[in-house]
Write a protein that holds these residues in place. Structure first.
Motif, PDB file in Angstrom:
ATOM      1  N   HIS A  39       0.755  -1.188  -0.212  1.00 25.91           N
ATOM      2  CA  HIS A  39      -0.656  -0.210  -0.155  1.00 25.91           C
ATOM      3  C   HIS A  39       0.942   1.295  -0.209  1.00 25.91           C
ATOM      4  O   HIS A  39      -0.164   2.023  -0.486  1.00 25.91           O
ATOM      5  N   SER A  40       2.212   1.147  -0.117  1.00 30.32           N
ATOM      6  CA  SER A  40       3.028   2.139   0.309  1.00 30.32           C
ATOM      7  C   SER A  40       2.791   3.212  -0.633  1.00 30.32           C
ATOM      8  O   SER A  40       3.337   4.128  -1.246  1.00 30.32           O
ATOM      9  N   ARG A  41       2.755   2.334  -1.761  1.00 33.54           N
ATOM     10  CA  ARG A  41       2.763   2.762  -3.633  1.00 33.54           C
ATOM     11  C   ARG A  41       1.586   4.122  -3.332  1.00 33.54           C
ATOM     12  O   ARG A  41       1.998   5.245  -4.360  1.00 33.54           O
ATOM     13  N   TYR A  42       0.300   4.187  -2.745  1.00 30.00           N
ATOM     14  CA  TYR A  42       0.248   4.830  -2.849  1.00 30.00           C
ATOM     15  C   TYR A  42      -0.367   5.751  -1.787  1.00 30.00           C
ATOM     16  O   TYR A  42      -1.490   6.696  -1.616  1.00 30.00           O
ATOM     17  N   CYS A  43       0.424   5.958  -1.054  1.00 33.41           N
ATOM     18  CA  CYS A  43       0.686   6.544   0.386  1.00 33.41           C
ATOM     19  C   CYS A  43       1.588   7.453   0.246  1.00 33.41           C
ATOM     20  O   CYS A  43       3.116   7.295  -0.151  1.00 33.41           O
ATOM     21  N   LYS A  44       1.553   8.747   0.357  1.00 32.98           N
ATOM     22  CA  LYS A  44       3.357   9.616   0.770  1.00 32.98           C
ATOM     23  C   LYS A  44       2.918  10.566   1.638  1.00 32.98           C
ATOM     24  O   LYS A  44       1.621  10.772   2.629  1.00 32.98           O
ATOM     25  N   ILE A  45       3.736  10.396   2.655  1.00 32.78           N
ATOM     26  CA  ILE A  45       4.099   9.893   4.062  1.00 32.78           C
ATOM     27  C   ILE A  45       4.314  12.166   4.638  1.00 32.78           C
ATOM     28  O   ILE A  45       4.775  12.793   3.566  1.00 32.78           O
ATOM     29  N   HIS A  46       3.881  13.111   5.301  1.00 30.68           N
ATOM     30  CA  HIS A  46       3.810  14.404   5.275  1.00 30.68           C
ATOM     31  C   HIS A  46       4.142  14.918   7.089  1.00 30.68           C
ATOM     32  O   HIS A  46       3.781  13.727   7.805  1.00 30.68           O
ATOM     33  N   THR A  47       5.016  15.243   6.704  1.00 30.91           N
ATOM     34  CA  THR A  47       5.690  15.311   8.420  1.00 30.91           C
ATOM     35  C   THR A  47       5.074  17.231   8.929  1.00 30.91           C
ATOM     36  O   THR A  47       4.713  17.675   8.328  1.00 30.91           O
ATOM     37  N   PRO A  48       4.601  16.467  10.364  1.00 26.21           N
ATOM     38  CA  PRO A  48       3.982  18.051  10.960  1.00 26.21           C
ATOM     39  C   PRO A  48       4.985  18.789  11.234  1.00 26.21           C
ATOM     40  O   PRO A  48       6.040  18.456  12.378  1.00 26.21           O
ATOM     41  N   ARG A  92       6.043  14.821  22.008  1.00 30.15           N
ATOM     42  CA  ARG A  92       5.113  14.300  20.947  1.00 30.15           C
ATOM     43  C   ARG A  92       3.447  14.530  20.985  1.00 30.15           C
ATOM     44  O   ARG A  92       2.842  14.669  19.983  1.00 30.15           O
ATOM     45  N   THR A  93       3.394  15.674  22.329  1.00 28.74           N
ATOM     46  CA  THR A  93       1.829  15.947  21.828  1.00 28.74           C
ATOM     47  C   THR A  93       1.956  17.167  21.404  1.00 28.74           C
ATOM     48  O   THR A  93       0.323  16.989  20.548  1.00 28.74           O
ATOM     49  N   LEU A  94       3.083  18.259  21.426  1.00 27.25           N
ATOM     50  CA  LEU A  94       2.667  18.778  20.133  1.00 27.25           C
ATOM     51  C   LEU A  94       2.908  18.603  18.792  1.00 27.25           C
ATOM     52  O   LEU A  94       2.047  18.925  17.730  1.00 27.25           O
ATOM     53  N   PHE A  95       3.229  17.412  18.453  1.00 26.61           N
ATOM     54  CA  PHE A  95       3.761  16.816  17.258  1.00 26.61           C
ATOM     55  C   PHE A  95       2.412  16.722  16.725  1.00 26.61           C
ATOM     56  O   PHE A  95       2.155  16.311  15.476  1.00 26.61           O
ATOM     57  N   SER A  96       1.605  15.600  18.111  1.00 22.66           N
ATOM     58  CA  SER A  96       0.295  14.950  16.927  1.00 22.66           C
ATOM     59  C   SER A  96      -0.410  16.304  17.529  1.00 22.66           C
ATOM     60  O   SER A  96      -1.424  15.407  16.540  1.00 22.66           O
ATOM     61  N   ILE A  97      -0.806  16.697  17.829  1.00 22.38           N
ATOM     62  CA  ILE A  97      -1.971  17.728  17.249  1.00 22.38           C
ATOM     63  C   ILE A  97      -1.360  18.851  16.046  1.00 22.38           C
ATOM     64  O   ILE A  97      -2.386  18.781  15.457  1.00 22.38           O
ATOM     65  N   GLY A  98      -0.345  19.570  15.755  1.00 19.26           N
ATOM     66  CA  GLY A  98       0.017  19.495  14.224  1.00 19.26           C
ATOM     67  C   GLY A  98      -0.464  19.055  13.379  1.00 19.26           C
ATOM     68  O   GLY A  98      -0.163  18.811  12.372  1.00 19.26           O
ATOM     69  N   GLY A  99       0.226  17.424  13.722  1.00 22.06           N
ATOM     70  CA  GLY A  99       0.213  15.945  12.712  1.00 22.06           C
ATOM     71  C   GLY A  99      -1.552  16.024  12.683  1.00 22.06           C
ATOM     72  O   GLY A  99      -2.314  16.215  11.096  1.00 22.06           O
ATOM     73  N   THR A 100      -2.671  15.899  12.707  1.00 26.94           N
ATOM     74  CA  THR A 100      -3.889  16.621  13.169  1.00 26.94           C
ATOM     75  C   THR A 100      -4.375  17.268  12.510  1.00 26.94           C
ATOM     76  O   THR A 100      -5.462  17.238  11.517  1.00 26.94           O
ATOM     77  N   LEU A 101      -3.714  18.446  12.341  1.00 32.52           N
ATOM     78  CA  LEU A 101      -4.028  19.742  11.881  1.00 32.52           C
ATOM     79  C   LEU A 101      -3.593  19.884  10.356  1.00 32.52           C
ATOM     80  O   LEU A 101      -4.506  20.094   9.590  1.00 32.52           O
ATOM     81  N   LEU A 102      -2.012  19.499  10.369  1.00 34.41           N
ATOM     82  CA  LEU A 102      -1.841  19.282   8.911  1.00 34.41           C
ATOM     83  C   LEU A 102      -3.033  17.665   8.315  1.00 34.41           C
ATOM     84  O   LEU A 102      -3.454  18.253   7.244  1.00 34.41           O
ATOM     85  N   ALA A 103      -3.328  17.033   8.753  1.00 41.61           N
ATOM     86  CA  ALA A 103      -3.903  16.044   7.837  1.00 41.61           C
ATOM     87  C   ALA A 103      -5.859  16.510   7.550  1.00 41.61           C
ATOM     88  O   ALA A 103      -5.774  16.433   6.359  1.00 41.61           O
TER      89      ALA A 103
END
Length: 306
Positions: A39-48, A92-103
């Protein structure tokens, strides 16, 4: 189509006591599985990026936020959260929240996005609970509304535990709609009032669980006409979960992911998916359960034919 997937290494970079209940390594292992799967070829990783504290303080009490950030909360408050304080926890909390906002922003652009962390629905305005420090779901929804990217958001929470923090944070709002599908006899003991609470008895299986989603989600979309769906895809509804008490099978869990995503797709409403809960000493079993979301997403949105 390529599905955006948000991930940061800090999600699993937290030292916890050996017998701690929280499965901190599942995020890294899920990312590794995805990277090495077909499935990796159908997904692109984004870093928050880390979320700004000013964005958190639009939802949470400023004194509580500052106390968490600088480590001045008392022991009782930390016990309720369930983690010992550390700078890594805050990171990790600040990156996790930033991750949900980015997503969420990526979902508006692409129609779907996933976040390998997220779903911290037990965090209330001025206290955390149940491994949740800040409520990433409400923070992201609130910020998108403030930026006028959307007018209304539906939080569709399928974690086995009620999203009580989400409920209290949105109780006086009409632009963030909270819907929680959860086991009635499970944490938290005292339930809050979501806009829509749908409860399951202990031991509920695939058929009854999926039938309710099939009936309720289209009705919610028709009633509220949200611009974005935030799907808390907790896998603690699985029959093998150590804290769940609901009996979804592997096949039932995959059907849930397909059902929710397909309803969103047919309605042409963007959907952002967060990991939510899942508790098992065998972390690879958890990864297998969380992987169902990615299997369903790539199948429905990328036309893999699988």
């Amino acid at each position: 189509m390529v599905i955006p997937v948000v991930y940061h290494a800090s999600y699993s970079q937290l030292a916890l006591p050996s017998q701690h209940r929280f499965p901190i390594n599942k995020y890294r292992l899920l990312h590794d599985w995805l990277q090495h799967s077909q499935h990796s070829r159908y997904c692109k990783i984004h870093t928050p990026e880390r979320v700004q504290l000013s964005i958190i303080k639009q939802v949470h009490d400023a004194e509580y936020v500052d106390g968490l950030i600088n480590g001045s909360l008392d022991a009782k408050q930390l016990r309720r959260i369930g983690f010992p304080w550390s700078s890594e926890l805050i990171e990790r909390t600040l990156f996790s929240i930033g991750g949900t906002l980015l997503a969420a922003k990526l979902a508006l652009e692409h129609g779907i996005a996933t976040q390998i962390s997220g779903g911290y629905h037990h965090a209330h305005a001025n206290f955390g609970s149940g491994f949740c420090l800040f409520n990433d779901l409400v923070i992201a929804a609130n910020q998108l509304i403030a930026e006028k990217a959307v007018s209304k958001v539906l939080i569709f929470d399928c974690d086995v535990h009620q999203g009580d923090g989400t409920a209290t944070l949105t109780s006086n709002r009409t632009d963030i709609i909270s819907s929680s599908l959860h086991c009635e006899k499970n944490f938290p003991a005292r339930k809050a009032h979501s806009h829509h609470d749908l409860t399951f008895a202990k031991g509920t299986g695939d058929s009854e669980y999926l039938k309710l989603i099939e009936q309720v989600l289209p009705l919610l979309l028709s009633t509220y006409q949200p611009d974005l769906i935030m799907f808390d895809a907790g896998v603690d509804v699985h029959q093998g979960d150590e804290l769940g008490l609901i009996n979804l099978s592997d096949a039932g869990l995959l059907r849930r992911e397909r059902l929710v995503l397909n309803i969103a797709k047919r309605a042409d409403i963007p959907i952002v998916c967060v990991a939510g809960g899942g508790y098992c000493r065998d972390t690879l079993q958890l990864v297998n359960r969380h992987s169902k979301l990615y299997i369903a997403a790539t199948d429905l949105f990328c036309e893999t034919g699988e």
